[in-house]
Design an enzyme around this catalytic site. Sequence first.
Site, PDB file in Angstrom:
ATOM      1  N   ASN A 136       2.377 -12.776   1.473  1.00  0.00           N
ATOM      2  CA  ASN A 136       2.225 -11.451   2.070  1.00  0.00           C
ATOM      3  C   ASN A 136       1.381 -10.582   1.133  1.00  0.00           C
ATOM      4  O   ASN A 136       1.830 -10.197   0.062  1.00  0.00           O
ATOM      5  CB  ASN A 136       3.601 -10.815   2.289  1.00  0.00           C
ATOM      6  CG  ASN A 136       3.532  -9.452   2.958  1.00  0.00           C
ATOM      7  OD1 ASN A 136       2.458  -8.896   3.152  1.00  0.00           O
ATOM      8  ND2 ASN A 136       4.681  -8.899   3.301  1.00  0.00           N
ATOM      9  N   HIS A 184      -0.083  -9.144  11.197  1.00  0.00           N
ATOM     10  CA  HIS A 184       0.259  -9.012   9.779  1.00  0.00           C
ATOM     11  C   HIS A 184       1.049 -10.245   9.343  1.00  0.00           C
ATOM     12  O   HIS A 184       1.869 -10.781  10.092  1.00  0.00           O
ATOM     13  CB  HIS A 184       1.083  -7.748   9.559  1.00  0.00           C
ATOM     14  CG  HIS A 184       1.716  -7.684   8.207  1.00  0.00           C
ATOM     15  ND1 HIS A 184       0.987  -7.764   7.046  1.00  0.00           N
ATOM     16  CD2 HIS A 184       3.021  -7.570   7.829  1.00  0.00           C
ATOM     17  CE1 HIS A 184       1.810  -7.691   6.013  1.00  0.00           C
ATOM     18  NE2 HIS A 184       3.038  -7.579   6.455  1.00  0.00           N
ATOM     19  N   CYS A 200       2.471  -2.335   4.752  1.00  0.00           N
ATOM     20  CA  CYS A 200       1.990  -3.474   5.544  1.00  0.00           C
ATOM     21  C   CYS A 200       1.217  -3.049   6.785  1.00  0.00           C
ATOM     22  O   CYS A 200       0.451  -3.833   7.340  1.00  0.00           O
ATOM     23  CB  CYS A 200       3.168  -4.371   5.942  1.00  0.00           C
ATOM     24  SG  CYS A 200       3.987  -5.146   4.529  1.00  0.00           S
TER      25      CYS A 200
END
Length: 337
Positions: A294, A264, A114
Amino acid sequence: MVFNSRITGVGSFVPPKIYTNYDLEEMLDTSNEWIVQRTGIEERHWVDDHTSTSDLALEASKQAIADAGLTPSDIDMIVFATLSPDHEFPGTGCFLQEKLGIPEIAVFDIRQQCTGFIYGLSLADKFIASGSHKNVLLVGAEVHSKGLDKTPRGRGVSVLFGDGAGAVILSRTTVKDATKDPHIMTTHLHADGKFAKELWISAPGNGLGKDRVNKDMLDEGLQYPYMNGKTVFVHAIKRMSETILLSCKEQGVSLDDVDLFLFHQANLRINSKVAEVLNIPEEKIFNTIQKYGNTTAATIPLGMHDAIKEGKLKPGMLVASAAFGSGFTWGSALWRY
C-alpha cells in the site's frame, strides 16, 4: 466557457530495494503465508536512508511531464498528495517545485491519505475547467518505511506499506464526443470524521496536552500508525462500492461499460470483495498491491502507469477509480483515457 481536462502524461517511480515477506519474517515475527492470506502482498519497495518523498515524486514527475510531451516550464500548478512529507512544513510540493525548477506557480499539498489522488484529481480538474490553468502536475508519493514500527508490536500495520510515487499531467482539452474523447468525466469526494481515530497517527500533535510529543508518547508508540483493521475493511468495501455506483449513475453508464477498474491498493481482499459486491469480473480490475504494498496516495497513478506499460490500459478506454482511507475519506472518478 467551461473547459475539460484529460490525462496526457503518466509516470511512476519506486525505490530499487525490495523487501519480500520473507525479509520481514524475523523482523516482525510473521510469515509469508500470514501476510499473503490477509493482504495479498508479496513484496514492497522501501527507500534507503537518504531518499525523501520529494525525491520519489521528482522521478515520477519527470516521467509524466516527458510522457505528456511537455517541459517543466509548461506546468502551471502542482497538486501534491502525501501523508509522509519531507518536513512538518512547508509542504512537500514546494520542495518538489524547487527540484523541478519551476518557481512562482501555485502549489497545493493535500492530506487525504489513501484518497489523496482522487481528491487531487478533482481539484486539478476543476482548476482546468475554470479556465485558469492549462497543465497541472498531480503527484501522489509516500515514504512509509521510515515511520513504521519494525518490531513484532507493529506487525499488523507494518507489513502493509511500501514506498513509491505516481504522477499524472492533466491538460486542458476540447471534448467533441463525450463517448469517445479522452477526459475526466466526473469525480465524487466524501469524508466522515467520526471515524478519524480508527486509522491514524496520534503523535506528534497539538491535541495531546501541553506537549506535541514527549518520551511517554514515544514509549507508548503513538508515533506509529494505528488501524482498526476490521472497521476499515468493512467500511472500505461499502464506501468504494457506493461511490463507484454514484459516478456511473451520474454519467449514465453501467458497470459493464467500464473497461478497466483502477482501485486504491490497500488490501487485495478489499478489492476482491468490491468486485464481488458489484459483480465486476476480476480480469477488469488491475491490481499492483502484490508487488508494491500500500503506497497510499501513489497506488492509483502507480497502477495506471503499470497498466499502460502492460497494455491493459489503452487509449479510448473507460476507466473507473475508487479509493478509501484514513479520515475516513473516500472518493471515485470516472474518466476516458
